[in-house]
Design a protein around this motif. Structure first.
Motif, short mmCIF file in Angstrom:
data_model
loop_
_atom_site.label_atom_id
_atom_site.label_comp_id
_atom_site.label_asym_id
_atom_site.label_seq_id
_atom_site.Cartn_x
_atom_site.Cartn_y
_atom_site.Cartn_z
N GLY A 1 -11.92 -6.95 2.42
CA GLY A 1 -10.91 -5.98 2.83
C GLY A 1 -9.83 -5.87 1.77
N GLU A 2 -8.65 -5.75 2.21
CA GLU A 2 -7.54 -5.54 1.30
C GLU A 2 -7.16 -6.79 0.53
OE1 GLU A 2 -7.45 -6.42 5.10
OE2 GLU A 2 -7.22 -4.29 4.71
N SER A 3 -6.70 -6.57 -0.68
CA SER A 3 -6.00 -7.60 -1.45
C SER A 3 -4.64 -7.01 -1.76
CB SER A 3 -6.74 -7.92 -2.75
OG SER A 3 -7.87 -8.69 -2.49
N VAL A 4 -3.61 -7.63 -1.25
CA VAL A 4 -2.26 -7.13 -1.46
C VAL A 4 -1.40 -8.25 -2.02
CG1 VAL A 4 -2.28 -5.25 0.22
CG2 VAL A 4 -1.77 -7.54 1.01
N LEU A 5 -0.64 -7.91 -3.05
CA LEU A 5 0.19 -8.89 -3.74
C LEU A 5 1.45 -8.17 -4.21
CD1 LEU A 5 0.24 -11.83 -4.88
CD2 LEU A 5 -0.84 -10.90 -6.95
N LEU A 6 2.59 -8.76 -3.91
CA LEU A 6 3.85 -8.14 -4.34
C LEU A 6 3.85 -8.02 -5.88
CD1 LEU A 6 6.39 -9.90 -1.96
CD2 LEU A 6 5.49 -7.56 -1.81
N PRO A 7 4.39 -6.92 -6.38
CA PRO A 7 4.31 -6.63 -7.82
C PRO A 7 4.78 -7.74 -8.75
CG PRO A 7 5.10 -4.69 -6.67
CD PRO A 7 5.04 -5.81 -5.65
N ARG A 8 5.85 -8.41 -8.41
CA ARG A 8 6.38 -9.41 -9.36
C ARG A 8 5.49 -10.65 -9.49
NH1 ARG A 8 11.66 -11.49 -6.06
NH2 ARG A 8 10.79 -13.46 -5.36
N TYR A 9 4.48 -10.78 -8.62
CA TYR A 9 3.57 -11.94 -8.68
C TYR A 9 2.25 -11.59 -9.34
CZ TYR A 9 6.88 -14.19 -5.56
OH TYR A 9 8.02 -14.74 -5.02
N TYR B 1 0.40 4.83 1.23
CA TYR B 1 0.23 4.65 2.68
C TYR B 1 1.57 4.59 3.40
CZ TYR B 1 -0.96 1.65 6.76
OH TYR B 1 -1.09 1.09 8.00
N GLN B 2 1.76 5.49 4.34
CA GLN B 2 2.94 5.49 5.21
C GLN B 2 2.58 4.68 6.45
OE1 GLN B 2 6.09 6.92 4.55
NE2 GLN B 2 6.56 5.65 6.30
N GLY B 3 2.67 3.38 6.34
CA GLY B 3 2.17 2.51 7.39
C GLY B 3 3.12 2.30 8.55
N THR B 4 2.53 1.93 9.67
CA THR B 4 3.29 1.53 10.86
C THR B 4 2.66 0.26 11.41
OG1 THR B 4 1.90 2.75 12.42
CG2 THR B 4 3.76 3.97 11.43
N MET B 5 3.44 -0.52 12.11
CA MET B 5 2.90 -1.73 12.72
C MET B 5 1.85 -1.39 13.77
SD MET B 5 3.90 -4.43 11.20
CE MET B 5 3.59 -5.79 12.32
N GLU B 6 2.02 -0.28 14.47
CA GLU B 6 1.04 0.12 15.48
C GLU B 6 -0.33 0.36 14.83
OE1 GLU B 6 0.29 3.67 18.77
OE2 GLU B 6 2.09 3.70 17.54
N PHE C 1 0.80 -1.22 0.00
CA PHE C 1 0.00 0.00 0.00
C PHE C 1 0.84 1.28 0.00
CE2 PHE C 1 -4.02 -2.14 1.88
CZ PHE C 1 -4.45 -2.44 0.60
N ARG C 2 2.14 1.15 0.08
CA ARG C 2 3.01 2.33 -0.04
C ARG C 2 2.93 2.90 -1.46
NH1 ARG C 2 6.81 4.76 2.79
NH2 ARG C 2 8.51 5.78 1.68
N ASP C 3 2.63 2.04 -2.41
CA ASP C 3 2.55 2.44 -3.82
C ASP C 3 1.20 3.08 -4.14
OD1 ASP C 3 5.10 1.45 -4.26
OD2 ASP C 3 4.37 -0.52 -4.90
#
Length: 193
Positions: A98-106, A33-38, A26-28
């Motif tokens: 909710g979210e669907s997240v997948l690394l770009p190369r996949y 998104y400037q995410g944090t674990m918190e 989600f940074r892209d």
């Protein structure tokens, strides 16, 4: 690669890995998104609490490379349910993807379809009548929009989802080029099951 459906304690155990993946993907664009674990732990708590929540986890060996989540709309973040205030929809009959997240190369290997197929089948099996998700709305001339960005709307429409006019959630997060959280509009999309 292997795909696993996670529920209950298996889902809880995977949430930190899903959080890290969300932060990376989600940074892209378009989330920025400037995410944090918190922040992630607070947001993902809804999946830990809900007895009907699921996650699809895609692994390349032992490495989590993709994840897709879902839960009853009435048990997810209030911001999304509130988008339906004033409509005729009964949120107790709607499953939220909710979210669907997948690394770009996949990407481009059909994993996105697997994510939707599995969540739709699960929601149908649980007796939900409708299924929805939210997509962030960014101005078309946003300075951080990549020139070669390929919008997801054609993919969503092909799967039978339609934009719900006027049904927009507002959710806060910090953008990568900002110093504070701001509310972003998220357009709701839905289809019958």
């Amino acid at each position: 690669m292997k795909v696993e459906m996670l529920t209950g304690s298996a889902l809880s155990d995977a949430l930190d890995d899903i959080a890290r993946l969300r932060i990376a993907v989600f940074r892209d664009w378009p989330y920025l998104y400037q995410g944090t674990m918190e922040y992630e732990r607070t947001y993902l708590q809804a999946y830990e609490i809900s007895e009907k929540a699921i996650a699809l986890a895609v692994y390349d060996g032992d490495w989590l490379i993709g994840a897709s989540t879902g839960a009853p709309l009435s048990e997810h973040a209030e911001d999304f349910a509130e988008a339906f205030d004033g409509t005729l929809f009964d949120i107790d009959t709607i499953f939220y993807c909710g979210e669907s997240v997948l690394l770009p190369r996949y990407r481009g290997r059909g994993i996105g379809h697997q994510f939707f197929d599995a969540r739709e089948d699960y929601a149908r099996g649980m007796g939900f009548e409708k299924i929805c998700f939210a997509g962030v709305v960014r101005p078309p001339d946003h300075p951080l929009k990549p020139p070669a960005y390929r919008a997801l709307e054609p993919f969503w429409k092909k799967r039978g989802y339609a934009r719900l006019p006027g049904v927009v959630a507002h959710f806060k997060w910090q953008d990568v080029d900002q110093t504070a959280e701001t509310a972003k509009p998220l357009q709701m999309w839905m289809r019958d099951l």
